[in-house]
Enzyme design. Sequence first.
Site, PDB file in Angstrom:
ATOM      1  N   HIS A   1       0.826  -1.207   0.000  1.00  0.00           N
ATOM      2  CA  HIS A   1       0.000   0.000   0.000  1.00  0.00           C
ATOM      3  C   HIS A   1       0.862   1.261   0.000  1.00  0.00           C
ATOM      4  CE1 HIS A   1      -3.232  -2.764   0.921  1.00  0.00           C
ATOM      5  NE2 HIS A   1      -4.116  -1.775   0.939  1.00  0.00           N
TER       6      HIS A   1
ATOM      7  N   HIS B   1       1.352  -3.644   9.286  1.00  0.00           N
ATOM      8  CA  HIS B   1       2.726  -3.441   8.832  1.00  0.00           C
ATOM      9  C   HIS B   1       3.551  -2.802   9.940  1.00  0.00           C
ATOM     10  CE1 HIS B   1       2.794  -4.666   4.654  1.00  0.00           C
ATOM     11  NE2 HIS B   1       1.671  -3.993   4.425  1.00  0.00           N
TER      12      HIS B   1
END
Length: 256
Positions: free
Chosen positions: A164, A213
């Site tokens: 992303h 993440h």
Amino acid sequence: MAAASRPDTEDQDERDEPPARHAGVRDLIAAYPWLPIPVGLLLSAFGVWCFAGLAEQVYQGGPVLRVDEHLLRVSLGLRSGLLVGALSVLTWLGDVLVVLPVSLAIGVLIGLTRKRWGPLVLLAASSAGTGLAVYLFKIMIARPRPQVVDALVVEDGFGFPSGHSAHAAALYLMLGAFGLRLLRSRWARGAVFAGAVLAVVITGFSRVVLGVHSPTDVLAGWALGASWTVLLLSLWLSGEHLPRLIDALVARKRPR
């Protein structure tokens, strides 16, 4: 009497003259149009160097992993119902299901309105190259998702680098560069570029707060996407200015 009043008139004229305008960045680029090319190549190389350093630290289990764990625990204190709800939506800014159609739509729009199809090619190459690089590095590094905190959204696959974050950096920084080049108003250029940077930051921040993440995953994604985009833009500018440079060099050797 008329001669005595002349110095006063000259002084008044000098005061009425507008102050000299100092040259800006756009003036510098106009004078040296090739200047962004070496600067872009240097920035791209710096981004690759940063990504390589982060990848080495993660793969070898370096000290940066402890920093990751600390920052992930700090992110727990930022979680609130309102923030998590907003970030759960804003994190889609970096999803490939959003990035790809947005890239194609804006590239086609620029092509139809400006009669320039280079941006469409650049956006397609940026998305495709970033996606391929993220896929390959995820397999090579094989870093698991964060285990220090609970993930608030479901994500599969490995964590390094953040796809992303990489896609957001690649797309929105390129759109910001297009805004600086195509828009005439200084305020419009500034607003578009600031919005592009904000979209990149929010996307990476959301991945950490949502627990999918680690911070180094996000930093590596930013470095990867930004360096690839800057490289493409530098090569594009090289293609534009190379014929002029060749003509200028040949003209110097022609007899006069």
